[in-house]
Design a protein around this motif. Structure first.
Motif, PDB file in Angstrom:
ATOM      1  N   UNK A 141     -54.575 -65.481 -18.960  1.00 57.51           N
ATOM      2  CA  UNK A 141     -53.741 -64.547 -19.715  1.00 57.51           C
ATOM      3  C   UNK A 141     -54.387 -63.179 -19.933  1.00 57.51           C
ATOM      4  N   UNK A 142     -55.700 -63.157 -20.177  1.00 53.59           N
ATOM      5  CA  UNK A 142     -56.386 -61.893 -20.468  1.00 53.59           C
ATOM      6  C   UNK A 142     -56.366 -60.942 -19.275  1.00 53.59           C
ATOM      7  N   UNK A 143     -56.220 -61.480 -18.062  1.00 51.23           N
ATOM      8  CA  UNK A 143     -56.207 -60.635 -16.859  1.00 51.23           C
ATOM      9  C   UNK A 143     -54.830 -60.059 -16.566  1.00 51.23           C
ATOM     10  N   UNK A 144     -53.823 -60.487 -17.336  1.00 49.66           N
ATOM     11  CA  UNK A 144     -52.483 -59.941 -17.157  1.00 49.66           C
ATOM     12  C   UNK A 144     -51.725 -60.590 -16.008  1.00 49.66           C
ATOM     13  N   UNK A 145     -50.414 -60.437 -15.991  1.00 48.48           N
ATOM     14  CA  UNK A 145     -49.592 -61.090 -14.965  1.00 48.48           C
ATOM     15  C   UNK A 145     -49.800 -60.522 -13.567  1.00 48.48           C
ATOM     16  N   UNK A 146     -50.328 -59.288 -13.467  1.00 48.17           N
ATOM     17  CA  UNK A 146     -50.469 -58.662 -12.147  1.00 48.17           C
ATOM     18  C   UNK A 146     -51.395 -59.423 -11.217  1.00 48.17           C
ATOM     19  N   UNK A 147     -52.253 -60.282 -11.780  1.00 44.62           N
ATOM     20  CA  UNK A 147     -53.209 -61.033 -10.960  1.00 44.62           C
ATOM     21  C   UNK A 147     -52.515 -61.903  -9.922  1.00 44.62           C
ATOM     22  N   UNK A 152     -46.652 -63.733 -11.376  1.00 38.53           N
ATOM     23  CA  UNK A 152     -47.450 -63.914 -12.583  1.00 38.53           C
ATOM     24  C   UNK A 152     -46.646 -63.725 -13.855  1.00 38.53           C
ATOM     25  N   UNK A 153     -45.528 -62.984 -13.771  1.00 40.07           N
ATOM     26  CA  UNK A 153     -44.686 -62.795 -14.944  1.00 40.07           C
ATOM     27  C   UNK A 153     -44.063 -64.115 -15.408  1.00 40.07           C
ATOM     28  N   UNK A 154     -43.864 -65.035 -14.460  1.00 37.98           N
ATOM     29  CA  UNK A 154     -43.321 -66.350 -14.839  1.00 37.98           C
ATOM     30  C   UNK A 154     -44.323 -67.086 -15.712  1.00 37.98           C
ATOM     31  N   UNK A 155     -45.586 -67.131 -15.260  1.00 37.49           N
ATOM     32  CA  UNK A 155     -46.607 -67.812 -16.057  1.00 37.49           C
ATOM     33  C   UNK A 155     -46.865 -67.073 -17.365  1.00 37.49           C
ATOM     34  N   UNK A 159     -46.670 -68.896 -20.989  1.00 35.44           N
ATOM     35  CA  UNK A 159     -47.755 -68.881 -21.974  1.00 35.44           C
ATOM     36  C   UNK A 159     -47.272 -68.283 -23.296  1.00 35.44           C
ATOM     37  N   UNK A 160     -46.530 -67.184 -23.230  1.00 36.94           N
ATOM     38  CA  UNK A 160     -46.019 -66.580 -24.455  1.00 36.94           C
ATOM     39  C   UNK A 160     -45.054 -67.523 -25.176  1.00 36.94           C
ATOM     40  N   UNK A 161     -44.237 -68.236 -24.407  1.00 38.19           N
ATOM     41  CA  UNK A 161     -43.303 -69.189 -25.005  1.00 38.19           C
ATOM     42  C   UNK A 161     -44.060 -70.321 -25.701  1.00 38.19           C
ATOM     43  N   UNK A 162     -45.101 -70.841 -25.039  1.00 38.94           N
ATOM     44  CA  UNK A 162     -45.905 -71.909 -25.628  1.00 38.94           C
ATOM     45  C   UNK A 162     -46.592 -71.434 -26.904  1.00 38.94           C
TER      46      UNK A 162
END
Length: 213
Positions: A141-147, A152-155, A159-162
């Motif tokens: 998460x700390x590396x952002x979805x762009x990784x 990555x926006x799906x994950x 994570x935000x939902x969890x």
């Protein structure tokens, strides 16, 4: 898990004995037609199927003197109560992304003893933690979805939902432990059903012919 099964069993149980239109009216009153598959056809189908399976007992009521088809009233059986409580406990503990299942479970949570409800919700938070850990094995998460590109926006959403659900669940646990609401065995339960004849501001209007009063 099918939310409609839990919803219909719970609604009939709250009434003690109810016909299809009452069950539908209650579920619409709770807004279940907006956040679940509790549409008129699925409700009447579920009532008939649950009766065939022995979870509900169907009482055929004679038609009124004014005529019209007979009305069927349903009553939950002992087996039906066992199945209802099993579904409720499962829905409270499993981390399910489906809003209908968890909404149905929260709607019926006071049918359990307070201590058991807290224990089940704590198990739910542990399940959320395990699920989140499985996602973050592949996504930091700390590396952002762009990784992971736009995927990555799906994950990131997961994570935000969890995290949001974990925080909400912890808040609910705190409110329950603090004495909020009336749980099973503590006195008169909250009445969340409409009485026969009460106007439902959320009713969709259409009625089933077998539910004539």
């Amino acid at each position: 898990m099918s939310a409609i099964r839990l919803l219909v069993l719970g609604a009939v149980r709250q009434h003690g004995r109810a016909h299809g239109y009452q069950v539908r009216n209650d579920l619409e009153y709770w807004g279940a037609h907006e956040w679940s598959n509790a549409k008129p056809g699925s409700i009447y189908h579920a009532l008939k199927q649950l009766a065939k399976q022995g979870l509900l007992h169907a009482h055929e009521i004679a038609p009124s003197t004014a005529g019209g088809p007979p009305r069927t009233e349903y009553e939950i059986t002992d087996w039906g109560t066992e199945e209802y409580l099993r579904l409720l406990r499962e829905a409270l503990t499993s981390y399910d992304q489906q809003m209908d299942v968890k909404s149905a479970a929260i709607g019926f949570i006071v049918d359990l003893p307070r201590a058991e409800a807290v224990a089940l919700l704590k198990e739910r938070t542990r399940g959320i933690d395990r699920w989140r850990a499985s996602v973050t094995e592949h996504y930091i998460p700390a590396d952002g979805p762009e990784q992971l590109g736009h995927i990555g926006e799906i994950m990131n959403l997961w994570v935000h939902t969890a995290d949001a659900e974990a925080a909400w669940t912890e808040g609910l646990i705190g409110r329950i432990e603090g004495g909020a609401y009336t749980f099973a065995g503590e006195g008169a339960p909250f009445v969340g059903v409409l009485k026969d004849g009460d106007e439902n501001p959320y009713a969709t209007g259409e009625r089933h012919p077998g539910d004539a009063r």
